[in-house]
Design a protein around this motif. Sequence first.
Motif, PDB file in Angstrom:
ATOM      1  N   SER A   1      12.187  12.924   2.514  1.00  0.00           N
ATOM      2  CA  SER A   1      11.056  13.294   1.675  1.00  0.00           C
ATOM      3  C   SER A   1      11.485  14.110   0.465  1.00  0.00           C
ATOM      4  O   SER A   1      12.557  14.688   0.419  1.00  0.00           O
ATOM      5  CB  SER A   1      10.040  14.088   2.478  1.00  0.00           C
TER       6      SER A   1
ATOM      7  N   ARG B   1       6.276   5.283   5.710  1.00  0.00           N
ATOM      8  CA  ARG B   1       5.268   6.211   6.214  1.00  0.00           C
ATOM      9  C   ARG B   1       5.142   7.424   5.291  1.00  0.00           C
ATOM     10  O   ARG B   1       4.030   7.872   4.974  1.00  0.00           O
ATOM     11  CB  ARG B   1       5.653   6.663   7.623  1.00  0.00           C
ATOM     12  N   ARG B   2       6.285   7.948   4.846  1.00  0.00           N
ATOM     13  CA  ARG B   2       6.236   9.100   3.935  1.00  0.00           C
ATOM     14  C   ARG B   2       5.677   8.709   2.577  1.00  0.00           C
ATOM     15  O   ARG B   2       5.030   9.521   1.907  1.00  0.00           O
ATOM     16  CB  ARG B   2       7.647   9.680   3.782  1.00  0.00           C
TER      17      ARG B   2
ATOM     18  N   ARG C   1       3.242   6.715   2.101  1.00  0.00           N
ATOM     19  CA  ARG C   1       1.785   6.724   2.246  1.00  0.00           C
ATOM     20  C   ARG C   1       1.253   8.146   2.422  1.00  0.00           C
ATOM     21  O   ARG C   1       0.227   8.500   1.868  1.00  0.00           O
ATOM     22  CB  ARG C   1       1.373   5.853   3.439  1.00  0.00           C
ATOM     23  N   GLU C   2       1.986   8.970   3.198  1.00  0.00           N
ATOM     24  CA  GLU C   2       1.503  10.320   3.470  1.00  0.00           C
ATOM     25  C   GLU C   2       1.665  11.240   2.273  1.00  0.00           C
ATOM     26  O   GLU C   2       0.800  12.072   1.990  1.00  0.00           O
ATOM     27  CB  GLU C   2       2.244  10.887   4.680  1.00  0.00           C
TER      28      GLU C   2
ATOM     29  N   TRP D   1      11.168   2.320   7.794  1.00  0.00           N
ATOM     30  CA  TRP D   1       9.871   2.630   8.405  1.00  0.00           C
ATOM     31  C   TRP D   1       9.475   4.074   8.123  1.00  0.00           C
ATOM     32  O   TRP D   1       8.322   4.358   7.772  1.00  0.00           O
ATOM     33  CB  TRP D   1       9.950   2.382   9.912  1.00  0.00           C
ATOM     34  N   ILE D   2      10.414   4.992   8.241  1.00  0.00           N
ATOM     35  CA  ILE D   2      10.129   6.399   7.953  1.00  0.00           C
ATOM     36  C   ILE D   2       9.751   6.581   6.484  1.00  0.00           C
ATOM     37  O   ILE D   2       8.802   7.306   6.151  1.00  0.00           O
ATOM     38  CB  ILE D   2      11.347   7.272   8.318  1.00  0.00           C
TER      39      ILE D   2
END
Length: 447
Positions: free
Chosen positions: A441, A391-392, A394-395, A387-388
Motif C-alpha cells: 500500500s 483489494r487495496r 478498491r479499499e 489479489w492483495i
Amino acid sequence: MRKDGAGGTPDLIGGVAAASLLVVAMTFGGGPRGTGDAVVHLLAVPALWLGVTRWRHHHASALQRAVLYLLLGAIALSALQLVPLPATWFSVLPQRGDVISDLIATGSAPAWLPMTLDRWGTVRSLAALATFGASWLLASSLSVDTRERLLQVALVGAAAMALLGFAQAAAGSHSPLRFYDYHHPMGAIGTFANRNHFGDLLAMLLPFSIAFGVMAQRQRVQALVFLWYGLTVVLFLAAALSYSRTGFALACVAVVASVLVLRPVGRPAARTSVKHAAPLLAGLAGVLAVGYYAWDGIVRRLEQDPLEDLRWQYVQHGLTMARAYLPWGSGLGSFRDAYAPFEPVDAMGSTHALHAHNDLLQIGAEAGVPGLLLVLGFVGLLLVAAWISLRRNREQEDPVLGAAAIAVFVPLAHSLVDYPLRTLAIAVVFGLVLAVLTVGSRQQGSV
C-alpha cells in the motif's frame, strides 16, 4: 533527501541509479544478446550494489521476502550448474554419456565438467537474473513517490519509442531508423529487434498510463489528464502498428482490464459521469486511431495461418528434448545446442531455434524439475500479490496498485508463446512493476 532508517543512501541517489538502469535498458536492451546487453549489465552493477546496501530484511514485507528467496534460489541454481563435477558424475546425468564419448573420441575429455552443456549460456543467464534482481531490489528500497516517478520515466521512454515506431512504419523496411538487420522489417519496432517484444512492453505499460490519468482526474489537474490519456492512445496505436498479433491482443486485454479495474467504486452516480468515463473514452479513441492507421496491416497479419509459425515446431521437438533431460535439465542458456539433435533433419530450416518460444517449456528443459518448482512458486506468489493489490486498489483507491496487478501478468502470459522476459528491456521494467506490486500500500514505507 530521504534516507532509510538504517542509514542507507538517500532516495535521490537510489532513484537516479534506478532511472539510469531503466533508460539504458529500454534504449539498448531490446536487441539480441551482444554489446547492448553488456551495457545494461554494466549499469546494473551499481544498481545491484545500492539495492543490497539499502535492503533491510526486517522492514521488508512478506511478499518482498518471498521474492528475494525465490530470486536467490534461481541464482543459486544457475551457479550450481557451473560447478565442475568429476567426469564420472557428469556421465551419469541425462544425455551426458554421449558428450563424454564424443570428447574421448577427440582425445580432449577433461577430468572435470560443469553440469551445464553451455557454460557461457549459463553465465549469460546468471547475468540476466542479476540485472532483473538489481531492478527489483533497488526499486523495492525506494519510496512510493520515487517508484511512481520511475514508472513515469518508463512511460516517457515508451512514448519516445512509440514516436520512433510511427516514423519507422512510415519510412518502410529500408529505413535507417531500424537499428537491427534481423527480425520484422515492417511496422513499428522502436529500439527492439523483435516486434513481439516491443508490443509486449507497450502492453505492460498501458495500465500505468491509465492509472496516472485516473490520479490526475482525482487531483483535478486537467493538463495531466489530457497528457496521460493522450499517451494511452499513443501507446495503444504503437502496439497495433507493431503488427504483433500477440502484442496487440495483450494491449487490448490490458486496456479493457484497466478500464474495468481502475473505475471508481462505491459511487454509482460517479461511475456514469463523463469525468469517470474518461478511461473508456481514451480506449475508444485508441480503437479509432487503430482503425484508421493500422487496421489494414493487422488484417494482413491475421490472414497468416498461425499454425505455420515455426514456434509450434520448436515446442513439439522441445517437449521431446525436455523429457530427455529431466530431472536436472541441460543447463540454463543451453537450449540452442541441446535442442538441435532432437529436431528432425527434414524439419530443419534456415534459422536456428535460439529459444523454445515457450518459457515454461524452456525452463523445464534447461533447469529441470528445480527450475519448474521455482517458476510454480513465483507464479503462485504473483497471484497472491495481485489479489492483495486489487483489494487495496478498491479499499484505498490507489490505481497504481491495480495497474501493477494487471501489468505484471502481461509478459507472463506472453511467455507461453514467446520469450519476452529474456529481453533485458522488458526484464528491467518488469522488475520495477514487481517492486510496485510487492511493496504494497501507499502507506507502507520502503525497506
